[in-house]
Design an enzyme around this catalytic site. Structure first.
Site, PDB file in Angstrom:
ATOM      1  CE  LYS A 195      -3.430   2.441   2.751  1.00  9.93           C
ATOM      2  NZ  LYS A 195      -4.387   2.384   3.857  1.00  9.93           N
ATOM      3  CE  LYS A 248      -5.974   1.924  -0.308  1.00 11.85           C
ATOM      4  NZ  LYS A 248      -6.282   2.131   1.068  1.00 11.85           N
TER       5      LYS A 248
HETATM    6  C1  PBG Z   1      -7.212   3.349   6.053  1.00 12.79           C
HETATM    7  C2  PBG Z   1      -7.516   3.282   4.610  1.00 12.79           C
HETATM    8  C3  PBG Z   1      -7.381   4.266   3.620  1.00 12.79           C
HETATM    9  C4  PBG Z   1      -7.898   3.728   2.457  1.00 12.79           C
HETATM   10  C5  PBG Z   1      -8.307   2.426   2.740  1.00 12.79           C
HETATM   11  N1  PBG Z   1      -8.052   2.168   4.073  1.00 12.79           N
HETATM   12  C6  PBG Z   1      -6.878   5.652   3.721  1.00 12.79           C
HETATM   13  C7  PBG Z   1      -5.468   5.921   3.963  1.00 12.79           C
HETATM   14  O1  PBG Z   1      -4.618   5.036   4.071  1.00 12.79           O
HETATM   15  O2  PBG Z   1      -5.184   7.106   4.116  1.00 12.79           O
HETATM   16  C8  PBG Z   1      -8.014   4.426   1.138  1.00 12.79           C
HETATM   17  C9  PBG Z   1      -9.143   3.984   0.290  1.00 12.79           C
HETATM   18  C10 PBG Z   1      -9.480   4.883  -0.840  1.00 12.79           C
HETATM   19  O3  PBG Z   1      -8.839   5.912  -1.111  1.00 12.79           O
HETATM   20  O4  PBG Z   1     -10.460   4.554  -1.532  1.00 12.79           O
HETATM   21  N2  PBG Z   1      -5.877   3.411   6.400  1.00 12.79           N
END
Ligand code: PBG
Length: 328
Positions: A195, A248
């Site tokens: 991520k 992601k």
């Molecule tokens: C929580 C999380 C996030 C997303 C999914 N889980 C936000 C982040 O990491 O700031 C992003 C999902 C999206 O942008 O659709 N940590």
């Protein structure tokens, strides 16, 4: 030199033929729809940064279930918006926390709906970071212990699968151990394995009220210059017991989806994040592109790159497109 016996266009001459020779096959079973559950009552509100997506309080979740059913979507990924936040993010593991309430409600309304929960703390901490702070940094090991507790509380509430999105080191192993100790050996872990610290999460942070109050997430989420490190993260999660690996965001990371597919035997998921959805919505609203066509093309690209599963805000519309044969 043109060898005129070889004409690739021959296989493009009719829809029936083009559909027959498609290399990428899709089905609605591979879609997961992210859903936002908000603490309170009577909340059914469109999210300004994500047109067409809603905040639902538990009593309004029947609307989500109806929409999902109408489109043949039966897998959701739950995010919670608690009323109160604190330094530790204690709402995240509360037995009657908002995600826990949401799971129970969905299971009561639609027992066959497959409910996956996002395991993270950023929606619950007053500072908006994804873990427990030590000074201005997120403390890895304290956070991991809490994440394990959150995952168990989701499983207790009836979650079918948990998806840690925090990017702490060692969290998959800790969550696996905690689930097993509590009798949840069969609850799989969908790991947000690679991520990235992405600007494409902007609309989500508005939707979930989870923007960090100071700094950014680069101390835990990955630097988007790195692909070898992404594979290392995936390998670690495999070792720690992840059941599904996620990359992601999706569209700007197709190379990593491809590499992950080549290197690992686990199912690969990709998350087409909020910014990917909001970009298409905004461009379409200005008449700059055909939303339906662009949505289909972007989704197929993710599967063509090698993903088995797509997490997307367009899940209902994509399921329809697949059923109609426009894609897949
Ligand atoms: C929580 C999380 C996030 C997303 C999914 N889980 C936000 C982040 O990491 O700031 C992003 C999902 C999206 O942008 O659709 N940590």
């Amino acid at each position: 030199m043109f060898n005129d016996t070889i004409r690739p266009r021959r296989l493009r001459t009719s829809p029936v033929l083009r559909q027959m020779v498609r290399e990428t096959r899709l089905s609605p079973e591979s879609l997961i729809w992210p859903v936002f559950v908000a603490e309170g009552e009577g909340i059914y509100q469109e999210i300004p940064s994500l047109p067409g997506q809603y905040h639902y309080s538990p009593d309004q979740l029947y609307r989500m279930v109806e929409r999902a059913r109408a489109h043949g979507v039966s897998r959701v990924l739950l995010f919670g918006l608690p009323k109160d936040k604190d330094e530790l993010g204690s709402g995240a593991w509360a037995a009657d926390g908002i995600v826990q309430q949401g799971i129970r409600k969905i299971k009561a309304l639609a027992p066959t709906m497959y409910v996956i929960t996002d395991v993270c703390m950023c929606e619950y901490t007053a500072h908006g970071h994804c873990g427990i702070l030590c000074g201005h940094a997120v403390d890895n090991d304290q956070t991991v212990a809490r994440l394990a507790q959150i995952a168990v509380s989701h499983a207790r509430a009836g979650a079918d699968m948990v998806a840690p999105s925090d990017m702490m080191d060692g969290r998959v192993a800790a969550i696996r151990a905690a689930l097993d100790e509590n009798g949840f050996q069969n609850v799989p872990i969908l790991s947000y394995a690679a991520k990235f610290a992405s600007s494409f999460y902007g609309p989500f942070r508005d939707a979930a009220g989870s923007a960090p109050a100071f700094g950014d997430r680069r101390g835990y989420q990955m630097d988007w210059h790195n692909s070898r490190e992404a594979m290392r993260e995936c390998a670690l999660d495999v070792q720690e017991g992840a059941d599904i690996l996620m990359i992601k965001p999706a569209l700007a990371y197709l190379d990593l989806i491809y590499q992950c597919r080549q290197r690992f035997d686990l199912p690969v998921a990709a998350y087409a994040v909020s910014g990917e959805y909001a970009m298409l919505k905004a461009a379409a609203a200005q008449g700059l592109l055909d939303e339906y066509g662009a949505m289909c093309e972007a989704a197929v690209a993710v599967f063509r790159a090698g993903a088995d599963i797509l997490i997307t805000y367009y899940a209902p519309e994509l399921a329809d497109a697949m059923r109609k044969g426009d894609i897949g």
